[in-house]
Design a protein around this motif. Structure first.
Motif, PDB file in Angstrom:
ATOM      1  N   ASP A 170      30.448  29.825  47.152  1.00 54.56           N
ATOM      2  CA  ASP A 170      31.085  31.080  46.164  1.00 54.56           C
ATOM      3  C   ASP A 170      31.371  30.687  45.038  1.00 54.56           C
ATOM      4  OD1 ASP A 170      30.756  32.348  48.704  1.00 54.56           O
ATOM      5  OD2 ASP A 170      32.835  32.151  49.175  1.00 54.56           O
ATOM      6  N   PHE A 171      31.313  31.629  43.912  1.00 59.14           N
ATOM      7  CA  PHE A 171      31.476  31.459  42.609  1.00 59.14           C
ATOM      8  C   PHE A 171      31.764  32.709  41.796  1.00 59.14           C
ATOM      9  CE2 PHE A 171      27.116  30.743  42.937  1.00 59.14           C
ATOM     10  CZ  PHE A 171      26.557  31.461  41.964  1.00 59.14           C
ATOM     11  N   PHE A 172      32.574  32.705  40.572  1.00 58.88           N
ATOM     12  CA  PHE A 172      32.802  33.724  39.743  1.00 58.88           C
ATOM     13  C   PHE A 172      31.637  34.232  39.255  1.00 58.88           C
ATOM     14  CE2 PHE A 172      37.282  32.232  39.971  1.00 58.88           C
ATOM     15  CZ  PHE A 172      38.071  33.467  40.838  1.00 58.88           C
ATOM     16  N   PHE A 173      31.603  35.693  38.995  1.00 64.57           N
ATOM     17  CA  PHE A 173      30.450  36.231  38.599  1.00 64.57           C
ATOM     18  C   PHE A 173      30.033  35.825  37.116  1.00 64.57           C
ATOM     19  CE2 PHE A 173      28.439  39.934  35.999  1.00 64.57           C
ATOM     20  CZ  PHE A 173      27.208  39.940  37.096  1.00 64.57           C
ATOM     21  N   CYS A 174      31.130  35.764  36.338  1.00 64.78           N
ATOM     22  CA  CYS A 174      31.058  35.204  34.850  1.00 64.78           C
ATOM     23  C   CYS A 174      32.192  34.494  34.498  1.00 64.78           C
ATOM     24  CB  CYS A 174      30.625  36.023  33.889  1.00 64.78           C
ATOM     25  SG  CYS A 174      31.873  37.472  33.494  1.00 64.78           S
ATOM     26  N   ASN A 175      32.099  33.761  33.534  1.00 63.97           N
ATOM     27  CA  ASN A 175      33.418  32.988  32.845  1.00 63.97           C
ATOM     28  C   ASN A 175      34.629  33.570  32.401  1.00 63.97           C
ATOM     29  OD1 ASN A 175      31.815  30.713  33.526  1.00 63.97           O
ATOM     30  ND2 ASN A 175      30.963  30.421  31.474  1.00 63.97           N
ATOM     31  N   THR A 176      34.202  34.923  32.359  1.00 66.33           N
ATOM     32  CA  THR A 176      35.284  35.980  31.742  1.00 66.33           C
ATOM     33  C   THR A 176      36.002  36.823  32.782  1.00 66.33           C
ATOM     34  OG1 THR A 176      33.711  37.241  30.838  1.00 66.33           O
ATOM     35  CG2 THR A 176      34.512  35.660  29.330  1.00 66.33           C
ATOM     36  N   VAL A 177      35.593  36.612  33.973  1.00 70.25           N
ATOM     37  CA  VAL A 177      36.114  37.600  34.966  1.00 70.25           C
ATOM     38  C   VAL A 177      37.561  37.744  35.170  1.00 70.25           C
ATOM     39  CG1 VAL A 177      36.371  37.961  37.597  1.00 70.25           C
ATOM     40  CG2 VAL A 177      34.041  37.332  36.573  1.00 70.25           C
ATOM     41  N   LEU A 178      38.237  36.493  35.046  1.00 74.96           N
ATOM     42  CA  LEU A 178      39.665  36.518  35.357  1.00 74.96           C
ATOM     43  C   LEU A 178      40.345  36.991  34.069  1.00 74.96           C
ATOM     44  CD1 LEU A 178      40.431  33.229  37.170  1.00 74.96           C
ATOM     45  CD2 LEU A 178      40.083  35.536  38.148  1.00 74.96           C
ATOM     46  N   GLU A 179      39.588  36.710  32.791  1.00 77.14           N
ATOM     47  CA  GLU A 179      40.122  37.153  31.584  1.00 77.14           C
ATOM     48  C   GLU A 179      40.164  38.889  31.431  1.00 77.14           C
ATOM     49  OE1 GLU A 179      38.432  35.583  28.079  1.00 77.14           O
ATOM     50  OE2 GLU A 179      39.094  37.038  26.786  1.00 77.14           O
ATOM     51  N   LYS A 180      38.920  39.328  32.254  1.00 78.51           N
ATOM     52  CA  LYS A 180      38.894  40.942  31.834  1.00 78.51           C
ATOM     53  C   LYS A 180      39.768  41.677  32.914  1.00 78.51           C
ATOM     54  CE  LYS A 180      33.867  40.669  31.089  1.00 78.51           C
ATOM     55  NZ  LYS A 180      32.490  40.897  31.561  1.00 78.51           N
ATOM     56  N   VAL A 181      40.159  40.790  34.273  1.00 79.41           N
ATOM     57  CA  VAL A 181      40.973  41.775  35.001  1.00 79.41           C
ATOM     58  C   VAL A 181      42.604  41.070  34.900  1.00 79.41           C
ATOM     59  CG1 VAL A 181      38.947  42.062  36.613  1.00 79.41           C
ATOM     60  CG2 VAL A 181      40.720  40.073  37.157  1.00 79.41           C
ATOM     61  N   ALA A 182      42.797  40.091  34.290  1.00 78.17           N
ATOM     62  CA  ALA A 182      44.117  39.409  34.296  1.00 78.17           C
ATOM     63  C   ALA A 182      45.505  40.656  34.193  1.00 78.17           C
ATOM     64  CB  ALA A 182      44.084  38.432  33.293  1.00 78.17           C
ATOM     65  N   HIS A 183      45.182  41.648  33.172  1.00 75.59           N
ATOM     66  CA  HIS A 183      46.148  42.427  33.018  1.00 75.59           C
ATOM     67  C   HIS A 183      46.535  43.329  34.333  1.00 75.59           C
ATOM     68  CE1 HIS A 183      42.602  44.951  32.533  1.00 75.59           C
ATOM     69  NE2 HIS A 183      43.243  45.853  32.854  1.00 75.59           N
ATOM     70  N   GLN A 184      45.704  43.327  35.143  1.00 71.16           N
ATOM     71  CA  GLN A 184      45.941  43.953  36.384  1.00 71.16           C
ATOM     72  C   GLN A 184      47.150  43.191  37.321  1.00 71.16           C
ATOM     73  OE1 GLN A 184      44.713  47.014  37.471  1.00 71.16           O
ATOM     74  NE2 GLN A 184      42.957  47.578  35.974  1.00 71.16           N
ATOM     75  N   PHE A 185      47.154  41.953  36.983  1.00 73.10           N
ATOM     76  CA  PHE A 185      47.919  41.099  37.815  1.00 73.10           C
ATOM     77  C   PHE A 185      49.516  41.693  37.661  1.00 73.10           C
ATOM     78  CE2 PHE A 185      44.670  37.875  37.629  1.00 73.10           C
ATOM     79  CZ  PHE A 185      44.028  38.407  38.502  1.00 73.10           C
ATOM     80  N   GLU A 186      49.827  42.217  36.215  1.00 69.79           N
ATOM     81  CA  GLU A 186      50.867  42.735  36.127  1.00 69.79           C
ATOM     82  C   GLU A 186      51.435  44.235  36.827  1.00 69.79           C
ATOM     83  OE1 GLU A 186      50.909  43.550  31.725  1.00 69.79           O
ATOM     84  OE2 GLU A 186      50.389  41.316  31.159  1.00 69.79           O
ATOM     85  N   SER A 187      50.515  44.785  37.530  1.00 69.84           N
ATOM     86  CA  SER A 187      50.685  45.960  38.217  1.00 69.84           C
ATOM     87  C   SER A 187      51.330  45.445  39.379  1.00 69.84           C
ATOM     88  CB  SER A 187      49.453  46.631  38.572  1.00 69.84           C
ATOM     89  OG  SER A 187      48.761  46.106  39.660  1.00 69.84           O
ATOM     90  N   GLU A 188      51.871  46.614  40.197  1.00 71.54           N
ATOM     91  CA  GLU A 188      52.336  46.217  41.597  1.00 71.54           C
ATOM     92  C   GLU A 188      51.342  46.857  42.746  1.00 71.54           C
ATOM     93  OE1 GLU A 188      55.071  44.930  42.390  1.00 71.54           O
ATOM     94  OE2 GLU A 188      55.337  44.517  40.124  1.00 71.54           O
ATOM     95  N   THR A 189      50.300  47.072  42.408  1.00 68.35           N
ATOM     96  CA  THR A 189      49.159  47.251  43.256  1.00 68.35           C
ATOM     97  C   THR A 189      49.120  46.391  44.256  1.00 68.35           C
ATOM     98  OG1 THR A 189      48.024  48.718  41.535  1.00 68.35           O
ATOM     99  CG2 THR A 189      46.862  48.066  43.653  1.00 68.35           C
ATOM    100  N   ASP A 190      48.861  46.655  45.503  1.00 70.94           N
ATOM    101  CA  ASP A 190      48.933  45.532  46.588  1.00 70.94           C
ATOM    102  C   ASP A 190      47.528  44.911  46.574  1.00 70.94           C
ATOM    103  OD1 ASP A 190      51.264  45.920  47.681  1.00 70.94           O
ATOM    104  OD2 ASP A 190      50.730  47.768  48.386  1.00 70.94           O
ATOM    105  N   ILE A 191      46.658  45.571  46.764  1.00 72.83           N
ATOM    106  CA  ILE A 191      45.154  45.046  46.749  1.00 72.83           C
ATOM    107  C   ILE A 191      44.120  45.509  45.527  1.00 72.83           C
ATOM    108  CG2 ILE A 191      42.976  44.784  48.021  1.00 72.83           C
ATOM    109  CD1 ILE A 191      44.809  45.136  50.687  1.00 72.83           C
ATOM    110  N   LEU A 192      43.766  44.688  44.734  1.00 77.03           N
ATOM    111  CA  LEU A 192      42.737  44.789  43.847  1.00 77.03           C
ATOM    112  C   LEU A 192      41.645  44.458  44.120  1.00 77.03           C
ATOM    113  CD1 LEU A 192      45.035  43.343  41.001  1.00 77.03           C
ATOM    114  CD2 LEU A 192      44.818  45.883  41.347  1.00 77.03           C
TER     115      LEU A 192
END
Length: 276
Positions: A90-112
């Motif tokens: 398996d592999f990430f869709f593109c090289n910037t996937v984590l950069e695009k969603v990283a701000h979501q890791f500051e949330s308290e949402t249980d499952i993204l």
């Protein structure tokens, strides 16, 4: 400073797939993550390329009792707020996937969770896009791809680790119980997260019996009281029922329809609603 994300790769004798996964993770433009590899004692040279990979934070290579046993080992080693599994092949869709969603890791949402591209070497290609609203009906017939999901690590402590008695459906069990029984929070990310190698154990036709058996065990264990209603709901989706609902949109036609049905019911045994 705490780590926002732990990426876990499990592997067993899939050196070619492991190289693709390593490249994908190495090329991510956002790098505030720890990386854990759990190898099942590979003998195809996989262990050697794990040893040479300086991007790995922790790894081990030893026999395990199955896929979910290996995944649980990775969870126990993790320190990140969120965990995502990106298994060999398996592999990430593109090289910037984590950069695009990283701000979501500051949330308290249980499952993204986001979308996935299912593929295999035979040319299979399918985009899987779960809905924003996760219902029991959706989870009953589908599910969330765990390679496209960031799961708050604390959930595995608060509820349970993956069921190591299962071969295929422990991640599905975790999602349906966490969301539909324990009502944990979730959020659909408007991003395609990964390419998911759809040639593993869960994709093989000979494993369908195991797949359905494990799902049935989970449903009976946690949701047995809802299954009869669910079957009725599915029957309501049948074409004839949909046609009835269509008639109901037109008041005159609907009154005429009810009159016709009432007329025929006069000549049939009285209908009794089943209550037991």
């Amino acid at each position: 400073m705490s780590v926002s994300l732990t990426i876990i790769t499990i592997n067993y004798n899939n050196k070619a797939g492991l190289i693709k996964t390593f490249d994908s993770i190495k090329n991510q433009t956002w790098k505030n993550f720890e990386y854990i590899v759990v190898d099942g004692g590979s003998t195809d040279g996989g262990r050697e390329i794990i040893e040479q990979n300086s991007d790995i934070s922790q790894w081990l290579s030893e026999k395990d009792s199955g896929v979910y046993n290996a995944m649980n080992k990775g969870i126990r080693m993790a320190t990140g707020k969120y965990i995502i599994f990106m298994n060999s092949g398996d592999f990430f869709f593109c090289n910037t996937v984590l950069e695009k969603v990283a701000h979501q890791f500051e949330s308290e949402t249980d499952i993204l969770y986001g979308d996935s591209v299912y593929f295999n070497d035979d040319g299979y290609h399918r985009i899987e896009s779960p809905p924003k609203k996760i219902t029991f009906g959706f989870m009953y017939s589908g599910g969330i791809n765990h390679q496209a999901a960031f799961i708050k690590r604390q959930l595995f402590t608060d509820y349970f680790l993956y069921n190591e008695d299962y071969k295929i459906c422990a991640d599905w069990e975790f999602f349906i119980v966490a969301i539909c029984l324990y009502n944990v929070s979730y959020n659909h990310l408007e991003e395609t997260i990964c390419y998911y190698d759809f040639s593993g154990i869960s994709a093989k036709p000979e494993n369908l019996a195991v797949y359905f058996k494990e799902r049935e065990i989970t449903l009976q264990k946690y949701f047995s009281a809802f299954l009869e209603d669910l079957k009725f709901s599915q029957e309501a989706k049948a074409k004839r029922i949909q046609q009835v609902f269509h008639i109901k949109k037109f008041p005159v036609a609907w009154r005429f329809f009810k009159w016709i049905i009432g007329f025929f019911l006069l000549f049939l045994p009285k209908f009794k609603l089943k209550t037991d």
